[in-house]
Every structure is written in structure tokens, then in C-alpha cells.
Design an enzyme around this catalytic site. Structure first.
Site, PDB file in Angstrom:
ATOM      1  CG  HIS A  80     -47.987   0.592 -43.701  1.00  0.00           C
ATOM      2  ND1 HIS A  80     -47.346   1.713 -43.229  1.00  0.00           N
ATOM      3  CD2 HIS A  80     -47.326   0.242 -44.839  1.00  0.00           C
ATOM      4  CE1 HIS A  80     -46.348   2.022 -44.038  1.00  0.00           C
ATOM      5  NE2 HIS A  80     -46.328   1.151 -45.029  1.00  0.00           N
ATOM      6  CD  GLU A  82     -48.906  -0.096 -38.374  1.00  0.00           C
ATOM      7  OE1 GLU A  82     -47.848   0.369 -37.916  1.00  0.00           O
ATOM      8  OE2 GLU A  82     -48.998  -0.487 -39.560  1.00  0.00           O
ATOM      9  CB  CYS A 106     -45.370   5.103 -41.196  1.00  0.00           C
ATOM     10  SG  CYS A 106     -47.014   4.867 -41.927  1.00  0.00           S
ATOM     11  CB  CYS A 109     -49.979   3.598 -39.540  1.00  0.00           C
ATOM     12  SG  CYS A 109     -49.945   2.554 -41.012  1.00  0.00           S
TER      13      CYS A 109
END
Length: 162
Positions: A80, A82, A106, A109
Site C-alpha cells: 500500500h 502508506e 487499512c 498500514c
């Protein structure tokens, strides 16, 4: 003589969210182009990330599907935005930094954000608000004192000309 204030500049939130969205445009994910921009307390860009496969994992060889066999869809492979931004940072500590992201983080993250010392998240979309991973994310962020708020769009139209 009074100094006239300019009103045609963009705010820091507009600027950094724009950078996050622009970073997301680098993603080859056909469904979710999420971008992230990490910023210091004095508004300096520290790192940028977008969702994609780890280094050495070809975008043409790994799957982008969203359904089916877990080994044949993207979820076990994609990093992801992040986490990419956190891992891309080559400086010292991220303590006290702000993270601008186009989609609310999420749970996985959120763990990395908390552990890295980031203290504020500014997000644009929260389309998975009621999903278990997002609920868990908010629980952890609240418990650890990480502040988060939704980016407030202005009525100004900002165009990026490429």
C-alpha cells in the site's frame, strides 16, 4: 503601507493532498490508485508512495485481479501507498510527521504508521469506513493517539496540466 494578502495560493492541505493524488497516478493498479505524501512538522515533503508491487516483482507478471484464488489476486502482493512511503523514507525519524493519503489507511498500514511515529493522518476518501480492516485501523489509531481527519475540499478547482 499595508501589505496586501494574496488569496490565489493553495493551502498546505491542498498542496500535499494534491501531491498524494499525483503520486497515486503512478500506480498501475486498474482499480485503486492510492497515493501518499509524508510531511514534516514544518511542511517539508519527506517521502512519497503509491500502491504497487515490491521491487523486483513485475507489474506484468503478478496479478491485479480482485477476486478468485488468493494466490491469483493482488491482495497478497500489493504494497500500500502508506507503507511504501514509510519504507521509501531514507532520513531519520518520522516522529511527529503528517501523512496525507487519498484513501483511509487499512489496519496493516495503521500499524506501520503508529510504529513509525507519524502523529497525524489527513485522508481524502473513506469508502471502506465500515470494513473490519478500517474499523480496526481507527481503533488502533485512537488508542495510540494518532490524530486523523478528513481532507476538506475547497470549492476551488485545481488543475494539474501534464
Amino acid at each position: 503601507m499595508a501589505v496586501k494578502k494574496r488569496k490565489d495560493y493553495i493551502t498546505w492541505d491542498e498542496y500535499f493532498m494534491g501531491v498524494a493524488h499525483l503520486a497515486g497516478m503512478r500506480s498501475k493498479d486498474p482499480n485503486s490508485q492510492v497515493g501518499c505524501c509524508i510531511v514534516s512538522e514544518d511542511n517539508k515533503i519527506l517521502s512519497i508512495g503509491y500502491n504497487g508491487f515490491p521491487k523486483g516483482c513485475s507489474d506484468d507478471e503478478f496479478p491485479w485481479a480482485r477476486e478468485g484464488d488468493p494466490l491469483e489476486n493482488k491482495y497478497l502482493y500489493v504494497t500500500h501507498s502508506e507503507l511504501n512511503a514509510i519504507l521509501n523514507y531514507k532520513g531519520g525519524s518520522l516522529d511527529g510527521a503528517k501523512l496525507y493519503v487519498s484513501l483511509f489507511p487499512c489496519n496493516e498500514c495503521a500499524k506501520a504508521i503508529i510504529q513509525s511515529g507519524i502523529k497525524t493522518i489527513i485522508y481524502d476518501s473513506d469508502k471502506y469506513h465500515d470494513e473490519p480492516s478500517t474499523i480496526a485501523s481507527r481503533r488502533m489509531l485512537d488508542a495510540s493517539g494518532v490524530r486523523y481527519y478528513k481532507y476538506e475540499k475547497s470549492n476551488r478547482e485545481i488543475k494539474i496540466l501534464l
